[in-house]
Design a protein around this motif. Structure first.
Motif, short mmCIF file in Angstrom:
data_model
loop_
_atom_site.label_atom_id
_atom_site.label_comp_id
_atom_site.label_asym_id
_atom_site.label_seq_id
_atom_site.Cartn_x
_atom_site.Cartn_y
_atom_site.Cartn_z
N VAL A 1 0.84 -1.18 0.00
CA VAL A 1 0.00 0.00 0.00
C VAL A 1 0.88 1.24 0.00
O VAL A 1 1.96 1.26 0.61
N ARG A 2 0.41 2.27 -0.64
CA ARG A 2 1.20 3.50 -0.78
C ARG A 2 1.60 4.12 0.55
O ARG A 2 2.68 4.68 0.68
N LEU A 3 0.75 4.04 1.54
CA LEU A 3 1.08 4.62 2.85
C LEU A 3 2.29 3.94 3.46
O LEU A 3 3.17 4.58 4.02
N ASP A 4 2.32 2.62 3.36
CA ASP A 4 3.47 1.87 3.87
C ASP A 4 4.72 2.21 3.08
O ASP A 4 5.79 2.41 3.64
N GLN A 5 4.58 2.28 1.77
CA GLN A 5 5.72 2.60 0.91
C GLN A 5 6.25 4.00 1.18
O GLN A 5 7.45 4.25 1.05
N ALA A 6 5.37 4.89 1.58
CA ALA A 6 5.79 6.26 1.89
C ALA A 6 6.43 6.36 3.27
O ALA A 6 6.95 7.40 3.65
N GLY A 7 6.37 5.27 4.04
CA GLY A 7 7.02 5.25 5.34
C GLY A 7 6.13 5.57 6.52
O GLY A 7 6.62 5.82 7.63
N ALA A 8 4.82 5.54 6.33
CA ALA A 8 3.91 5.83 7.45
C ALA A 8 4.02 4.73 8.49
O ALA A 8 3.90 3.55 8.18
N ASP A 9 4.29 5.12 9.73
CA ASP A 9 4.37 4.16 10.83
C ASP A 9 3.05 4.05 11.58
O ASP A 9 2.81 3.08 12.28
N GLY A 10 2.22 5.09 11.46
CA GLY A 10 0.96 5.09 12.18
C GLY A 10 -0.06 5.98 11.50
O GLY A 10 0.29 6.96 10.84
N LEU A 11 -1.32 5.61 11.66
CA LEU A 11 -2.43 6.38 11.10
C LEU A 11 -3.50 6.55 12.17
O LEU A 11 -3.76 5.63 12.94
N VAL A 12 -4.12 7.72 12.19
CA VAL A 12 -5.18 8.00 13.15
C VAL A 12 -6.49 8.13 12.39
O VAL A 12 -6.60 8.89 11.44
N LEU A 13 -7.49 7.34 12.80
CA LEU A 13 -8.82 7.39 12.19
C LEU A 13 -9.83 7.73 13.28
O LEU A 13 -9.90 7.02 14.27
N PHE A 14 -10.60 8.63 13.15
CA PHE A 14 -10.64 9.79 12.30
C PHE A 14 -10.62 11.00 13.19
O PHE A 14 -11.33 11.02 14.19
N ASN A 15 -9.89 12.00 12.81
CA ASN A 15 -9.90 13.23 13.56
C ASN A 15 -11.21 13.95 13.27
O ASN A 15 -11.81 13.77 12.22
N ARG A 16 -11.65 14.77 14.20
CA ARG A 16 -12.90 15.51 14.00
C ARG A 16 -12.58 16.86 13.38
O ARG A 16 -11.61 17.52 13.73
N PHE A 17 -13.42 17.27 12.47
CA PHE A 17 -13.26 18.57 11.84
C PHE A 17 -13.83 19.66 12.74
O PHE A 17 -14.86 19.47 13.38
N TYR A 18 -13.17 20.79 12.75
CA TYR A 18 -13.68 21.96 13.45
C TYR A 18 -14.89 22.45 12.67
O TYR A 18 -14.82 22.65 11.45
N GLN A 19 -16.02 22.64 13.36
CA GLN A 19 -17.25 23.02 12.69
C GLN A 19 -17.89 24.22 13.40
O GLN A 19 -18.73 24.05 14.28
N PRO A 20 -17.51 25.42 13.00
CA PRO A 20 -18.14 26.59 13.60
C PRO A 20 -19.61 26.69 13.19
O PRO A 20 -20.03 26.10 12.20
#
Length: 147
Positions: A1-20
């Motif tokens: 997978v591209r993320l692994d090939q790019a060197g990603a060691d960790g991923l966070v699912l899912f951050n919350r969007f700021y919603q004013p």
């Protein structure tokens, strides 16, 4: 997978969007913050359970983790880490002791020896019916994006 090939060691699912929000009377933008709730965890569980088989990077869940049950669900989906900021903001740092005690009780009740022993037990790759995670062509599109 591209993320692994790019060197990603960790991923966070899912951050919350700021919603004013908008105040229609004053026509001003109002900063708002709504803390997560346990039902929000389901989206994260689904995606962690699906993608954990496709990436080598460690996966973390943020949003919707409030209880020991939520923690165990996240780990069983395949997460290496779960984050529970909203719960701590609501209950204070001392709440961690209760959550850890509850987690220990759950682990003993279900005869789980360690967190490592349960990690990924409910991932798409390991459940009896993996199709429960899929949605026809939508799933195929997402998976093709990960190649």
């Amino acid at each position: 997978v591209r993320l692994d090939q790019a060197g990603a060691d960790g991923l966070v699912l899912f951050n919350r969007f700021y919603q004013p929000d908008f105040d229609l009377d004053t026509e001003k933008v109002i900063p708002t913050l709504e803390l997560s709730t346990s039902p929000e965890l389901r989206l994260r569980l689904r995606w962690i359970a699906i993608i954990s088989q496709f990436v080598e990077a460690e996966l973390a869940i943020t949003g919707g983790v409030h209880t020991a049950v939520d923690i165990l669900k996240g780990i069983m989906a395949g997460a290496a880490v779960v984050m529970m900021t909203s719960a701590l903001l609501n209950h204070g740092i001392d709440y961690l002791a209760q959550v850890l005690a509850d987690l220990e009780t759950l682990m003993k009740r279900d005869d789980f020896d360690s967190i490592a022993a349960v990690r990924g037990r409910m991932s798409q790759q390991r459940v009896a019916e993996p199709s429960v995670f899929e949605r026809a062509n939508y799933m195929n599109i997402i998976l093709s994006m990960m190649e």
